[in-house]
Design a protein around this motif. Structure first.
Motif, PDB file in Angstrom:
ATOM      1  N   PHE A  28       0.813  -1.473  -0.118  1.00 35.80           N
ATOM      2  CA  PHE A  28      -0.062   0.003   0.027  1.00 35.80           C
ATOM      3  C   PHE A  28       0.886   1.296  -0.092  1.00 35.80           C
ATOM      4  O   PHE A  28       0.622   2.056  -0.522  1.00 35.80           O
ATOM      5  CB  PHE A  28      -0.840  -0.228   1.179  1.00 35.80           C
ATOM      6  CG  PHE A  28      -1.979  -1.156   0.949  1.00 35.80           C
ATOM      7  CD1 PHE A  28      -3.243  -0.908   0.489  1.00 35.80           C
ATOM      8  CD2 PHE A  28      -1.997  -2.372   2.009  1.00 35.80           C
ATOM      9  CE1 PHE A  28      -4.219  -2.049   0.289  1.00 35.80           C
ATOM     10  CE2 PHE A  28      -2.713  -3.171   2.001  1.00 35.80           C
ATOM     11  CZ  PHE A  28      -3.896  -2.908   1.060  1.00 35.80           C
ATOM     12  N   GLY A  29       1.951   1.307   0.752  1.00 36.83           N
ATOM     13  CA  GLY A  29       2.944   2.368   0.788  1.00 36.83           C
ATOM     14  C   GLY A  29       3.706   2.626  -0.610  1.00 36.83           C
ATOM     15  O   GLY A  29       3.751   3.848  -1.115  1.00 36.83           O
ATOM     16  N   ALA A  32       1.051   3.982  -2.933  1.00 37.77           N
ATOM     17  CA  ALA A  32       1.125   5.598  -2.569  1.00 37.77           C
ATOM     18  C   ALA A  32       2.161   6.392  -3.334  1.00 37.77           C
ATOM     19  O   ALA A  32       1.825   7.578  -3.636  1.00 37.77           O
ATOM     20  CB  ALA A  32       0.872   5.788  -1.102  1.00 37.77           C
ATOM     21  N   ILE A  35       1.822   6.860  -7.036  1.00 34.96           N
ATOM     22  CA  ILE A  35       0.886   7.695  -7.526  1.00 34.96           C
ATOM     23  C   ILE A  35       1.546   8.868  -7.264  1.00 34.96           C
ATOM     24  O   ILE A  35       1.477  10.007  -8.077  1.00 34.96           O
ATOM     25  CB  ILE A  35      -0.201   7.422  -6.765  1.00 34.96           C
ATOM     26  CG1 ILE A  35      -0.946   6.148  -7.048  1.00 34.96           C
ATOM     27  CG2 ILE A  35      -1.167   8.644  -7.112  1.00 34.96           C
ATOM     28  CD1 ILE A  35      -2.414   5.797  -6.170  1.00 34.96           C
ATOM     29  N   ALA A  36       2.431   9.387  -6.140  1.00 39.68           N
ATOM     30  CA  ALA A  36       2.895  10.684  -5.800  1.00 39.68           C
ATOM     31  C   ALA A  36       3.585  11.004  -6.711  1.00 39.68           C
ATOM     32  O   ALA A  36       3.976  12.119  -7.363  1.00 39.68           O
ATOM     33  CB  ALA A  36       3.187  10.694  -4.347  1.00 39.68           C
ATOM     34  N   LEU A  52       0.159  14.139  -1.836  1.00 45.84           N
ATOM     35  CA  LEU A  52       0.289  12.749  -1.925  1.00 45.84           C
ATOM     36  C   LEU A  52       1.516  11.932  -1.479  1.00 45.84           C
ATOM     37  O   LEU A  52       1.230  10.886  -0.760  1.00 45.84           O
ATOM     38  CB  LEU A  52       0.097  12.354  -3.367  1.00 45.84           C
ATOM     39  CG  LEU A  52      -1.235  12.553  -3.996  1.00 45.84           C
ATOM     40  CD1 LEU A  52      -1.244  12.160  -5.497  1.00 45.84           C
ATOM     41  CD2 LEU A  52      -2.622  11.827  -3.201  1.00 45.84           C
ATOM     42  N   VAL A  55       0.686  11.488   2.182  1.00 45.16           N
ATOM     43  CA  VAL A  55      -0.118  10.344   2.175  1.00 45.16           C
ATOM     44  C   VAL A  55       0.522   8.998   2.367  1.00 45.16           C
ATOM     45  O   VAL A  55       0.358   8.161   3.047  1.00 45.16           O
ATOM     46  CB  VAL A  55      -1.306  10.239   1.266  1.00 45.16           C
ATOM     47  CG1 VAL A  55      -2.261   9.183   1.391  1.00 45.16           C
ATOM     48  CG2 VAL A  55      -2.222  11.835   1.575  1.00 45.16           C
ATOM     49  N   ALA A  56       1.494   9.048   1.442  1.00 48.62           N
ATOM     50  CA  ALA A  56       2.353   7.788   1.362  1.00 48.62           C
ATOM     51  C   ALA A  56       3.220   7.439   2.680  1.00 48.62           C
ATOM     52  O   ALA A  56       3.311   6.658   3.261  1.00 48.62           O
ATOM     53  CB  ALA A  56       3.213   7.893   0.115  1.00 48.62           C
ATOM     54  N   VAL A  59       0.544   6.339   5.316  1.00 48.78           N
ATOM     55  CA  VAL A  59       0.467   4.768   4.887  1.00 48.78           C
ATOM     56  C   VAL A  59       1.679   4.159   5.545  1.00 48.78           C
ATOM     57  O   VAL A  59       1.047   2.845   6.270  1.00 48.78           O
ATOM     58  CB  VAL A  59       0.304   4.718   3.420  1.00 48.78           C
ATOM     59  CG1 VAL A  59       0.021   3.139   3.132  1.00 48.78           C
ATOM     60  CG2 VAL A  59      -0.821   5.413   2.864  1.00 48.78           C
TER      61      VAL A  59
END
Length: 250
Positions: A28-29, A32, A35-36, A52, A55-56, A59
């Motif tokens: 999941f990390g 993220a 995407i960032a 983002l 957010v990573a 996570v």
């Protein structure tokens, strides 16, 4: 449970280390982060990319898995989760814990016992640990809703997973992992028949949730409403001990 043995006489070795990231959360990390970086390096949209990236980082922090020093005393029942003691009540264990299993093992008694509810926010460690040593007698997954895990009705309506552990001396203890508003996945690390040690990692709930612990009959909590617990370290109760404990929030 292998680990560094420490005691209150100064024996053992202690040092600060960055908490490891549980393998369940690494994917999941990394997603993220990817995407960032796409927004930062490909689209050059820094106004979206930098948040983002934050957010990573969150996570990765959510799936942190710090080491814990677990009390080694059969009288103690330790907290299975980090979080806030949000409810203490006397109720009967869920029906799924009371009925005999497929192997004919009897479930928990049906009379009301003390239930301690520990609410985990999205900022708490979400690795859950065994409150006592013993054999995993049952792991029962129940699909359900995703109402606020802080509400009492969440123990009956939300997605949840019951775990019952039986000790060699006949003591049985049940606890329930309950999904919350954000959580959508309960991940078990154990199965029926597994031998586990107190404080051993038994599962996690992704992104905000609650754990209910049903203390054995004749056992009162050693925590108070509003107290914060540390999984594998905080003593929730001492088997067979009943005593009023009071606290003052300052």
């Amino acid at each position: 449970m292998a680990g560094n043995q420490l005691d209150n006489q100064g024996r053992g070795e202690a040092s600060w280390n960055w908490p490891s990231i549980h393998p369940e959360g690494r994917k999941f990390g990394l997603i993220a982060v990817a995407i960032a970086l796409f927004f930062l390096l490909i689209l050059d949209w820094e106004i979206i990319g930098w948040p983002l990236l934050g957010v990573a980082a969150w996570v990765f922090a959510f799936f942190r898995d710090p080491e814990r020093v677990v009390p080694q005393d059969d009288r103690y029942i330790v907290a299975p989760a980090d979080g806030l003691v949000s409810l203490i009540s006397k109720v009967a264990p869920p029906p799924e814990m009371q009925m005999a299993d497929s192997a004919g093992n009897p479930g928990l008694p049906g009379e009301p016992v003390v239930r301690i509810s520990i609410f985990m926010s999205v900022f708490d460690v979400h690795i859950n640990r065994a409150p006592i040593s013993g054999t995993v007698e049952r792991v029962i997954y129940m699909p359900g809703k995703f109402v606020n895990a802080d509400l009492d009705k969440a123990s009956e309506e939300n997605e949840r997973q019951h775990i019952v552990i039986a000790r060699g001396d006949g003591l049985k203890l049940g606890f329930t992992q309950i999904a919350g508003l954000v959580a959508r996945r309960i991940v078990p690390f154990v199965k029926p028949g597994d031998m586990i040690a107190v404080g051993q990692r038994v599962g996690l709930i992704r992104f905000g949730s609650r754990v209910d612990v049903y203390l054995p009959a004749g056992t009162d909590p050693r925590v108070v409403l509003g107290q914060r617990t540390v999984a594998g370290e905080t003593v929730l109760g001492e088997v067979g001990q009943q005593k009023l404990i009071e606290g003052i929030a300052l």
